[in-house]
Design an enzyme around this catalytic site. Structure first.
Site, PDB file in Angstrom:
ATOM      1  N   CYS A  14       0.833  -1.202   0.000  1.00 47.63           N
ATOM      2  CA  CYS A  14       0.000   0.000   0.000  1.00 47.63           C
ATOM      3  C   CYS A  14       0.875   1.262   0.000  1.00 47.63           C
ATOM      4  CB  CYS A  14      -0.980  -0.042   1.169  1.00 47.63           C
ATOM      5  SG  CYS A  14      -2.395   1.074   0.945  1.00 47.63           S
ATOM      6  N   HIS A  21      -3.565  -5.531   1.166  1.00 45.86           N
ATOM      7  CA  HIS A  21      -3.299  -5.888   2.555  1.00 45.86           C
ATOM      8  C   HIS A  21      -3.717  -7.348   2.784  1.00 45.86           C
ATOM      9  CE1 HIS A  21      -2.438  -1.801   3.936  1.00 45.86           C
ATOM     10  NE2 HIS A  21      -3.474  -1.392   3.219  1.00 45.86           N
TER      11      HIS A  21
END
Length: 491
Positions: free
Chosen positions: A332, A429
């Protein structure tokens, strides 16, 4: 209509064990066939999860939902605050971003947030038999009492009983309890129906005089004393857990820097708990130890955290790591840092502007006002293995590096890998959470070359570990709490 019973767990301090006790009670009731649901009116945390209804809630509530056998839903945590500076945060209501607010602005916004809280609670009351509520911080924070929606403000509005939990491992447990009661109003004190003392280790007989004094002094019962459970794993609500379980033999060294605004660091839990991985979180001012893999985690303020890494010499440290053949994975915000530029024209995460990235992947990222929230299933591009996870980000990346993806979601390419396969990045994630994906990433980092036997490469199941941890926690709560006293509040 019969409404659910509501029981609230509040703590004398942050990290007293509120999240853990709620998860345990949820699992106990779920195992007994109860229709139970977790609820946290307001959460301030940078660890979050994507919900079944396309929103975002605190990670702790997702764990508590798992304890109940439920998919996470935005009603379980209607107000989520994600700090992006010392005085400001991103405000998320019913899973969606309202905007960034400074502390005073959010204080003025609380009456509207209260409406969202009570609406969610009302919906849950109509669907379940029991609501297990988690407070935030401490109800004794008198500077936050006005318009409170996180602790006694909610308890008063919902007219529910409260159990106060305190952590004896910190020391001063009796002062914490008595001091908290002293700072509550008379009506708030009456709401507290008992105490739970958490993380006790030692001879319970030596504690008994203190328990008797506490009950006499306050006129309220001690509902139980929970033992200190070693090597228990539950995903952290917000704080970094540096403690690792005993590992007789490890084959791979993995480190991750502790960014000032690190988010969703629970991505690392599967590595931290892996029996053959030596994992460490490293503070930015610490010497960087030798490692096989460096993971750059997510961030709530990517440009700020990138600047912090550079100011502490991490660009040079990571470059040296790469020269010696080490691998780097960015997740991310960490993925965005690996590129050439990060643009924030709208001031989504701070002051508008642009920053130079590390420049190891040929791509640029533009932060947008719209947050990407979705659960994902795909296949890793470098090996034929299924990977699942979730996206929570406010940026779009583009550039030639994306033509070498790390995974495919259907036919759509995602992430990037360098030509020499030393550097990889993804917006996903949870990439380490499932056994085969974990092993594929570790093998990419060199694990299969270091393990000496096939047994040592045997798949480690992090999902099963989370389930067994919840059951172990529930077993302890069933054994050590006075269920005769609790029964009146939960059924």
């Amino acid at each position: 209509m019969t409404y659910a019973k509501t029981l609230m767990i509040q703590g004398t301090t942050s990290d007293a064990g509120k999240s853990t006790l709620v998860a345990a009670l949820c699992r106990v009731l779920y195992r007994r066939g109860g229709r139970v649901v977790p609820f946290k009116p307001q959460n301030m945390a940078l660890n979050s999860a994507v919900t079944s209804d396309g929103g975002e809630i605190g990670r702790a509530q997702a764990v508590q939902a798992q304890a109940c056998g439920l998919a996470p839903h935005t009603d379980m945590n209607p107000v989520l605050l994600k700090p992006n500076s010392d005085t400001g945060c991103q405000v998320i209501i019913h899973g969606q971003v309202v905007g960034n607010q400074e502390a005073q602005a959010y204080h003025d916004y609380k009456p509207q947030a209260r409406e969202a809280v009570m609406a969610s609670w009302q919906r849950l009351r109509e669907q379940y038999a029991c609501i297990m509520v988690e407070g935030a911080g401490s109800p004794a924070e008198i500077n936050l009492r006005q318009n409170d929606i996180a602790n006694m403000g909610f308890a008063e509005a919902a007219d529910c009983p409260v159990i106060l939990i305190a952590d004896i491992d910190r020391g001063g447990v009796f002062a914490h309890i008595v001091g908290t009661l002293a700072l509550l109003s008379e009506s708030e004190r009456k709401r507290i129906v008992g105490f739970v003392i958490n993380r006790f280790r030692g001879d319970i007989a030596l504690l008994q005089p203190g328990l008797e004094w506490l009950e006499k002094e306050t006129g309220k019962p001690v509902i139980g004393v929970l033992p200190y459970l070693r090597n228990l794993h539950l995903e952290a609500e917000d704080s970094i857990i540096h403690e690792v379980p005993d590992k007789p033999q490890t084959w791979l060294r993995v480190i991750a820097p502790v960014l000032p605004h690190v988010s969703n660091h629970t991505d690392m839990d599967a590595l931290r708990m892996h029996p053959h991985v030596d994992f460490q979180f490293i503070e930015l001012n610490e010497a960087m130890p030798p490692a096989d893999l460096i993971v750059l985690p997510g961030s709530k303020n990517v440009r700020n955290d990138l600047a912090a890494l550079k100011s502490h010499g991490w660009q040079e440290k990571i470059a040296r790591h790469l020269r010696y053949g080490g691998k780097v994975l960015g997740i991310c915000g960490g993925f965005q840092m690996l590129g050439q530029k990060i643009h924030d024209p709208h001031g989504v995460e701070g002051e508008p502007g642009s920053s130079d990235g590390f420049g190891w992947l040929e791509m640029e990222t533009k932060l947008t006002k719209k947050k990407h929230l979705k659960e994902v299933e795909g296949r890793l591009a470098f090996t034929d293995v299924t990977v699942t996870g979730y996206e929570i980000h406010m940026g779009v990346s583009h550039g030639p590096a994306l033509k070498r993806p790390v995974l495919y979601i259907g036919t759509q390419a995602e992430g990037a890998m360098s030509e020499d396969k030393q550097i990889a990045g993804t917006y996903l994630h949870g990439v380490f959470d499932h056994a085969q994906a974990t092993q594929a990433w570790l093998d990419w980092a060199g694990y299969n070359q270091m393990a000496q036997t096939q047994e040592e490469i045997a798949h480690y199941d992090y999902v099963a570990l989370r389930e067994s941890s919840l059951d172990r926690l529930a077993d302890a709560v069933e054994e050590h709490l006075d269920w005769g006293r609790l029964q009146a509040f939960i059924s």
